[in-house]
Structure formats: structure tokens, C-alpha cells
Design a protein around this motif. Structure first.
Motif, PDB file in Angstrom:
ATOM      1  N   ILE A 289     -35.652  57.065  22.635  1.00 15.01           N
ATOM      2  CA  ILE A 289     -36.466  57.653  23.710  1.00 15.01           C
ATOM      3  C   ILE A 289     -37.946  57.612  23.331  1.00 15.01           C
ATOM      4  N   GLU A 290     -38.252  57.964  22.089  1.00 10.44           N
ATOM      5  CA  GLU A 290     -39.638  57.996  21.634  1.00 10.44           C
ATOM      6  C   GLU A 290     -40.266  56.601  21.694  1.00 10.44           C
ATOM      7  N   ARG A 291     -39.515  55.591  21.247  1.00  5.32           N
ATOM      8  CA  ARG A 291     -40.041  54.221  21.224  1.00  5.32           C
ATOM      9  C   ARG A 291     -40.313  53.708  22.633  1.00  5.32           C
ATOM     10  N   GLN A 292     -39.363  53.938  23.548  1.00 10.57           N
ATOM     11  CA  GLN A 292     -39.546  53.456  24.916  1.00 10.57           C
ATOM     12  C   GLN A 292     -40.672  54.204  25.626  1.00 10.57           C
ATOM     13  N   LEU A 293     -40.820  55.484  25.330  1.00  8.69           N
ATOM     14  CA  LEU A 293     -41.893  56.268  25.930  1.00  8.69           C
ATOM     15  C   LEU A 293     -43.251  55.725  25.490  1.00  8.69           C
ATOM     16  N   LYS A 294     -43.376  55.368  24.221  1.00  8.31           N
ATOM     17  CA  LYS A 294     -44.632  54.812  23.726  1.00  8.31           C
ATOM     18  C   LYS A 294     -44.933  53.464  24.381  1.00  8.31           C
ATOM     19  N   VAL A 295     -43.901  52.679  24.619  1.00 10.52           N
ATOM     20  CA  VAL A 295     -44.081  51.380  25.288  1.00 10.52           C
ATOM     21  C   VAL A 295     -44.634  51.590  26.696  1.00 10.52           C
TER      22      VAL A 295
ATOM     23  N   ASN B 151     -43.115  52.593  36.390  1.00 12.24           N
ATOM     24  CA  ASN B 151     -43.414  53.052  35.035  1.00 12.24           C
ATOM     25  C   ASN B 151     -43.618  54.564  35.008  1.00 12.24           C
ATOM     26  N   GLU B 152     -44.327  55.069  36.021  1.00 10.92           N
ATOM     27  CA  GLU B 152     -44.596  56.506  36.082  1.00 10.92           C
ATOM     28  C   GLU B 152     -43.296  57.292  36.233  1.00 10.92           C
ATOM     29  N   ARG B 153     -42.392  56.802  37.070  1.00 14.02           N
ATOM     30  CA  ARG B 153     -41.095  57.486  37.240  1.00 14.02           C
ATOM     31  C   ARG B 153     -40.311  57.478  35.941  1.00 14.02           C
ATOM     32  N   GLU B 154     -40.350  56.362  35.241  1.00 20.09           N
ATOM     33  CA  GLU B 154     -39.596  56.263  33.988  1.00 20.09           C
ATOM     34  C   GLU B 154     -40.223  57.124  32.904  1.00 20.09           C
ATOM     35  N   ILE B 155     -41.548  57.209  32.874  1.00 26.88           N
ATOM     36  CA  ILE B 155     -42.230  58.088  31.911  1.00 26.88           C
ATOM     37  C   ILE B 155     -41.809  59.525  32.146  1.00 26.88           C
ATOM     38  N   LEU B 156     -41.787  59.935  33.417  1.00 30.74           N
ATOM     39  CA  LEU B 156     -41.399  61.306  33.750  1.00 30.74           C
ATOM     40  C   LEU B 156     -39.972  61.585  33.310  1.00 30.74           C
ATOM     41  N   ARG B 157     -39.068  60.623  33.518  1.00 31.29           N
ATOM     42  CA  ARG B 157     -37.683  60.808  33.103  1.00 31.29           C
ATOM     43  C   ARG B 157     -37.571  60.937  31.585  1.00 31.29           C
TER      44      ARG B 157
ATOM     45  N   ILE C 137     -47.820  62.249  18.463  1.00 35.98           N
ATOM     46  CA  ILE C 137     -48.750  61.263  19.035  1.00 35.98           C
ATOM     47  C   ILE C 137     -48.291  60.829  20.422  1.00 35.98           C
ATOM     48  N   ALA C 138     -46.982  60.603  20.573  1.00 33.62           N
ATOM     49  CA  ALA C 138     -46.451  60.190  21.871  1.00 33.62           C
ATOM     50  C   ALA C 138     -46.702  61.263  22.927  1.00 33.62           C
ATOM     51  N   GLN C 139     -46.507  62.520  22.546  1.00 33.29           N
ATOM     52  CA  GLN C 139     -46.746  63.616  23.477  1.00 33.29           C
ATOM     53  C   GLN C 139     -48.219  63.715  23.845  1.00 33.29           C
ATOM     54  N   GLN C 140     -49.083  63.556  22.835  1.00 35.79           N
ATOM     55  CA  GLN C 140     -50.524  63.605  23.088  1.00 35.79           C
ATOM     56  C   GLN C 140     -50.957  62.459  23.994  1.00 35.79           C
ATOM     57  N   GLU C 141     -50.392  61.273  23.750  1.00 42.60           N
ATOM     58  CA  GLU C 141     -50.729  60.124  24.592  1.00 42.60           C
ATOM     59  C   GLU C 141     -50.289  60.365  26.024  1.00 42.60           C
ATOM     60  N   SER C 142     -49.130  61.013  26.178  1.00 41.65           N
ATOM     61  CA  SER C 142     -48.639  61.330  27.510  1.00 41.65           C
ATOM     62  C   SER C 142     -49.579  62.297  28.219  1.00 41.65           C
ATOM     63  N   GLU C 143     -50.030  63.309  27.492  1.00 43.71           N
ATOM     64  CA  GLU C 143     -50.937  64.293  28.079  1.00 43.71           C
ATOM     65  C   GLU C 143     -52.282  63.660  28.410  1.00 43.71           C
ATOM     66  N   ILE C 144     -52.762  62.782  27.528  1.00 41.11           N
ATOM     67  CA  ILE C 144     -54.045  62.101  27.769  1.00 41.11           C
ATOM     68  C   ILE C 144     -53.940  61.223  29.006  1.00 41.11           C
ATOM     69  N   LEU C 145     -52.811  60.511  29.139  1.00 39.98           N
ATOM     70  CA  LEU C 145     -52.608  59.658  30.305  1.00 39.98           C
ATOM     71  C   LEU C 145     -52.631  60.488  31.584  1.00 39.98           C
ATOM     72  N   ALA C 146     -51.943  61.634  31.558  1.00 38.95           N
ATOM     73  CA  ALA C 146     -51.912  62.502  32.738  1.00 38.95           C
ATOM     74  C   ALA C 146     -53.313  62.989  33.087  1.00 38.95           C
ATOM     75  N   LEU C 147     -54.103  63.330  32.055  1.00 36.23           N
ATOM     76  CA  LEU C 147     -55.472  63.799  32.288  1.00 36.23           C
ATOM     77  C   LEU C 147     -56.341  62.681  32.852  1.00 36.23           C
ATOM     78  N   LYS C 148     -56.172  61.475  32.323  1.00 32.41           N
ATOM     79  CA  LYS C 148     -56.949  60.328  32.821  1.00 32.41           C
ATOM     80  C   LYS C 148     -56.640  60.069  34.287  1.00 32.41           C
ATOM     81  N   GLN C 149     -55.369  60.164  34.637  1.00 32.42           N
ATOM     82  CA  GLN C 149     -54.975  59.945  36.025  1.00 32.42           C
ATOM     83  C   GLN C 149     -55.539  61.031  36.929  1.00 32.42           C
ATOM     84  N   GLU C 150     -55.566  62.257  36.426  1.00 29.99           N
ATOM     85  CA  GLU C 150     -56.132  63.356  37.205  1.00 29.99           C
ATOM     86  C   GLU C 150     -57.630  63.165  37.396  1.00 29.99           C
ATOM     87  N   VAL C 151     -58.315  62.707  36.340  1.00 29.53           N
ATOM     88  CA  VAL C 151     -59.757  62.449  36.440  1.00 29.53           C
ATOM     89  C   VAL C 151     -60.025  61.346  37.461  1.00 29.53           C
ATOM     90  N   THR C 152     -59.215  60.286  37.427  1.00 34.82           N
ATOM     91  CA  THR C 152     -59.373  59.189  38.387  1.00 34.82           C
ATOM     92  C   THR C 152     -59.211  59.688  39.809  1.00 34.82           C
TER      93      THR C 152
END
Length: 253
Positions: free
Chosen positions: A79-85, A99-105, A129-144
Motif C-alpha cells: 500500500i505504501e509503495r503504490q501510494l508513493k507512486v 489517480n485521485e480516487r485511488e489515492i483516497l482509497r 514521508i508518504a503521509q506528508q506528501e499526501s498532505e502537501i498534495l492536498a494543500l497544493k490542490q486547495e491552493v490551486t
């Protein structure tokens, strides 16, 4: 191989809600991971924990020397490896929505796994790191999204304003109050708003009196929220300021 950790789909079992991995007919075990994630993304959200428990039970039944910790580590690593991908994919990827649906799952599965983690495996650097990257991605999308909303909100913003000569503010207020009473030939209100604050905000934002800002609180008394019962704080426009009267135009023959 993953096949030793997870229960393969029984042959000729055509149930649609199966939690097992693979197809009911002949399939290549070397592609087990592809089938694994196909099943992970297909099951219902309320089946996530059941999915974990079913395959854990299968693994322990097949390996007398196996432990839940061994199974958990392997499950977590997949799960961790695929989430990072998925988190590493560009937001402009043509499969972005999928990709977004799969990330959420995968994040929901991660949350479930953490509840079973008695060994603090999820606190490894990669997981953090994976969790932080996920949170950063969510924040970037919110900023956009916020930037896009801001562009829309400011598209008609102007630095200019309509200037009223000193002492004639109430004459303009009187015109706005009259406009609220105008009706179409069919008897409908020509201009309708749910609240009087819309009118007051518009006046304060786009009008000036002698190049000075108009105070919202000062003009509030002329715009009662309930015209049928304006209250003690209401004030009528002084007669000397009622300089103009808006009347319907005569019908043309």
C-alpha cells in the motif's frame, strides 16, 4: 511473491462481491499485484477491514510459522509503495481523476492498517514521508482551487468609483430606495434582493461622497431589514434630499 500472502480467487467462482484476488478462470500468477490492486480499488469502503482480516486468516492458515506482523509488514509495504507512486504523478496527468480516487482509497486503507499496527511499523520514515506528501498534495490542490476562485472573484474588481457631490449622498440613497419599489408591466419586482445589505454594500463599495468613503453604519438606518416594521432605529430620507422621482415611462402606441 504476493500470491503466498493473499487468497487467490477460486476457480469458477463468479461472485461479484468477492474479496479474493484474481479471476475465476485461468490467469497468470506473475501478474498477481495487478490483480491485487484491481481488487483493492473495487471493493466497497466498508469492506476494507474485512479484506485485511480475510487475507490475514488465509496467510496464517497456509503458513504455520507465519505471524500477523509478517503479513502486516508486507501488506503495508504494498500500500505504501503504490501510494508513493500515485502521489508522484503530475496533477495534469490524463488519468488525474482516477489517480485521485485511488489515492483516497489507499489513504483509507492506510488509516485502517494503522489501527492494527501493534508494532509501530507505520511510523517508519517512508510512511511518514508518504503521509506528508499526501498532505502537501492536498494543500497544493486547495491552493490551486483558491487561486482560481480568487481570479473569478476579482475579475470585475475596479479601483474606480462613482463620486457623489458633497451633501448629495442621501439623494442617491433615495434613488436606490425607489428602484427597489419598481415593478415590471407584469407586476414583478424589477430588482429583487433577499436582504438590504446587498444594496448598502454596493453603495459603500462603488460610490463615494466628495471622494470620501461612505460609512456602512451611517446609511444602515435608511435600509430597514423589514420595511413593514422598520423599527425605532429606522430613519426616512429627509424631504430636502428627495430631489428626484423615478416614474414609469408612458406607454408608446
Amino acid at each position: 511473491m504476493s500470491v503466498i500472502y493473499f487468497k487467490p480467487h477460486d476457480r469458477f467462482d463468479f461472485a461479484n462481491d468477492t474479496l479474493d484476488i484474481g479471476n475465476p478462470l485461468q490467469w497468470d500468477r506473475s501478474h498477481f499485484l495487478k490483480h491485487f490492486f484491481k481488487r483493492v480499488f473495487a471493493i466497497r469502503e466498508d469492506q476494507i477491514d474485512e479484506f485485511y482480516q480475510r487475507h490475514l486468516a488465509y496467510y496464517l492458515s497456509q503458513h504455520t510459522d507465519g505471524t500477523e506482523e509478517i503479513f502486516y509488514k508486507y501488506f503495508w509495504s504494498l500500500i505504501e509503495r503504490q501510494l508513493k507512486v500515485l502521489l508522484g504523478k503530475d496533477v495534469y496527468d490524463q488519468n488525474h481523476l482516477r489517480n485521485e480516487r485511488e489515492i483516497l482509497r489507499l489513504q483509507k486503507i492506510t488509516a485502517m492498517l494503522i489501527t492494527h499496527d501493534r508494532w509501530n511499523i507505520h511510523k517508519s520514515n517512508d510512511a511518514v514521508i508518504a503521509q506528508q506528501e499526501s498532505e502537501i498534495l492536498a494543500l497544493k490542490q486547495e491552493v490551486t482551487k483558491l487561486k482560481a476562485d480568487l481570479r473569478k472573484a476579482t475579475a470585475f474588481k475596479t479601483e474606480g468609483y462613482i463620486n457623489i457631490p458633497e451633501g448629495y449622498r442621501n439623494a442617491v440613497l433615495h434613488l436606490h430606495l425607489q428602484m427597489q419599489e419598481l415593478k415590471t408591466p407584469e407586476g414583478k419586482e424589477l430588482m429583487f434582493s433577499q436582504t438590504q445589505s446587498v444594496w448598502m454594500k454596493m453603495i459603500c463599495k462603488y460610490f463615494r461622497e466628495g471622494d470620501k468613503e461612505i460609512n456602512y453604519e451611517t446609511i444602515r438606518r435608511y435600509f430597514p431589514s423589514d420595511k413593514r416594521d422598520p423599527g425605532d432605529k429606522h430613519a426616512d430620507i429627509p424631504a430636502k434630499s428627495k430631489l428626484f422621482t423615478i416614474n414609469p415611462a408612458k406607454k408608446r402606441s
